[in-house]
Design a protein around this motif. Structure first.
Motif, PDB file in Angstrom:
ATOM      1  N   PRO A  14      -2.849   1.964   3.800  1.00 57.57           N
ATOM      2  CA  PRO A  14      -2.515   1.722   5.204  1.00 57.57           C
ATOM      3  C   PRO A  14      -1.978   0.321   5.502  1.00 57.57           C
ATOM      4  CG  PRO A  14      -4.846   2.333   4.952  1.00 57.57           C
ATOM      5  CD  PRO A  14      -4.248   2.294   3.602  1.00 57.57           C
ATOM      6  N   THR A  15      -2.468  -0.703   4.796  1.00 58.75           N
ATOM      7  CA  THR A  15      -2.001  -2.066   5.052  1.00 58.75           C
ATOM      8  C   THR A  15      -1.585  -2.708   3.733  1.00 58.75           C
ATOM      9  OG1 THR A  15      -4.191  -3.070   4.827  1.00 58.75           O
ATOM     10  CG2 THR A  15      -3.548  -2.334   7.033  1.00 58.75           C
ATOM     11  N   LEU A  16      -0.879  -3.801   3.856  1.00 52.97           N
ATOM     12  CA  LEU A  16      -0.367  -4.493   2.676  1.00 52.97           C
ATOM     13  C   LEU A  16      -1.480  -4.917   1.727  1.00 52.97           C
ATOM     14  CD1 LEU A  16       2.218  -5.530   1.357  1.00 52.97           C
ATOM     15  CD2 LEU A  16       1.959  -7.630   2.664  1.00 52.97           C
ATOM     16  N   LEU A  17      -2.626  -5.321   2.260  1.00 58.42           N
ATOM     17  CA  LEU A  17      -3.711  -5.834   1.434  1.00 58.42           C
ATOM     18  C   LEU A  17      -4.814  -4.811   1.153  1.00 58.42           C
ATOM     19  CD1 LEU A  17      -3.969  -9.369   3.054  1.00 58.42           C
ATOM     20  CD2 LEU A  17      -2.762  -8.719   0.963  1.00 58.42           C
ATOM     21  N   SER A  18      -4.654  -3.598   1.605  1.00 55.96           N
ATOM     22  CA  SER A  18      -5.663  -2.553   1.362  1.00 55.96           C
ATOM     23  C   SER A  18      -5.741  -2.222  -0.115  1.00 55.96           C
ATOM     24  CB  SER A  18      -5.308  -1.274   2.112  1.00 55.96           C
ATOM     25  OG  SER A  18      -5.306  -1.481   3.481  1.00 55.96           O
ATOM     26  N   ALA A  19      -6.943  -1.956  -0.568  1.00 53.47           N
ATOM     27  CA  ALA A  19      -7.135  -1.540  -1.956  1.00 53.47           C
ATOM     28  C   ALA A  19      -7.266  -0.026  -2.059  1.00 53.47           C
ATOM     29  CB  ALA A  19      -8.380  -2.204  -2.533  1.00 53.47           C
ATOM     30  N   GLY A  20      -7.424   0.653  -0.952  1.00 52.08           N
ATOM     31  CA  GLY A  20      -7.633   2.097  -0.947  1.00 52.08           C
ATOM     32  C   GLY A  20      -6.382   2.883  -1.310  1.00 52.08           C
ATOM     33  N   GLU A  21      -6.620   4.165  -1.553  1.00 52.19           N
ATOM     34  CA  GLU A  21      -5.518   5.060  -1.895  1.00 52.19           C
ATOM     35  C   GLU A  21      -5.630   6.305  -1.033  1.00 52.19           C
ATOM     36  OE1 GLU A  21      -3.603   6.784  -5.906  1.00 52.19           O
ATOM     37  OE2 GLU A  21      -5.743   7.150  -5.695  1.00 52.19           O
ATOM     38  N   GLU A  22      -4.512   6.685  -0.451  1.00 54.15           N
ATOM     39  CA  GLU A  22      -4.459   7.894   0.358  1.00 54.15           C
ATOM     40  C   GLU A  22      -3.127   8.564   0.064  1.00 54.15           C
ATOM     41  OE1 GLU A  22      -4.293   8.987   5.089  1.00 54.15           O
ATOM     42  OE2 GLU A  22      -5.242   7.124   4.485  1.00 54.15           O
TER      43      GLU A  22
END
Length: 150
Positions: A14-22
């Motif tokens: 969702p954001t440039l610094l997010s570590a998540g994966e969707e």
């Protein structure tokens, strides 16, 4: 002529610094015209089909427009909306078989994209820092169907 709608997901955050994966969903509408040769293995019962297909497709469509600002994973600055403008004309190869009796035949076909569907993205000035600088994507599809004659 075959009409198809293909749905697939691309890993994003969702954001440039997010570590998540969707996985964000895309839809692709396409029309294919096949130039197939047919080899009758068993007269009226089994046929092998092989040949090229010409495909016209639209651009990719995001299933959820709220996710167009998501960033594609493995790239620093490529967003979900940046990759929608793909090549509209493509060449595919197909091989398949038809089997049945007189008025009903079952058909299975494997289609592989010979051309790179994402080559149009390579002409754009996208910031590909973080991963491959060239986009590459060859489609593959399995098609199952039934032919009914009357």
């Amino acid at each position: 002529m075959q009409l198809s709608q293909n749905n697939f997901g691309v890993s994003a955050r969702p954001t440039l610094l997010s570590a998540g994966e969707e996985f964000i969903g895309y839809k692709l509408l396409a029309v294919q015209i096949a130039l197939m040769g047919h080899l009758k293995i068993i007269e009226n019962y089994l046929t092998i089909d092989i040949g090229p297909m010409i495909q016209y497709n639209g651009n990719l469509e995001l299933n959820d427009s709220n996710k167009e600002s998501y960033y594609i994973n493995n790239y620093t600055n490529v967003s979900a909306k940046d990759i929608v403008d793909i090549s509209n004309f493509n060449i595919n190869g197909a091989i398949g078989a038809s089997s049945g009796y007189k008025f009903i035949k079952l058909k299975a076909q494997y289609i592989y994209g010979i051309t790179n569907m994402f080559k149009n993205l390579n002409k754009q000035d996208l910031d590909t820092v973080g991963s491959e600088s060239m986009f590459k994507g060859n489609q593959s599809m399995l098609v199952f169907g039934a032919l009914i004659s009357f």
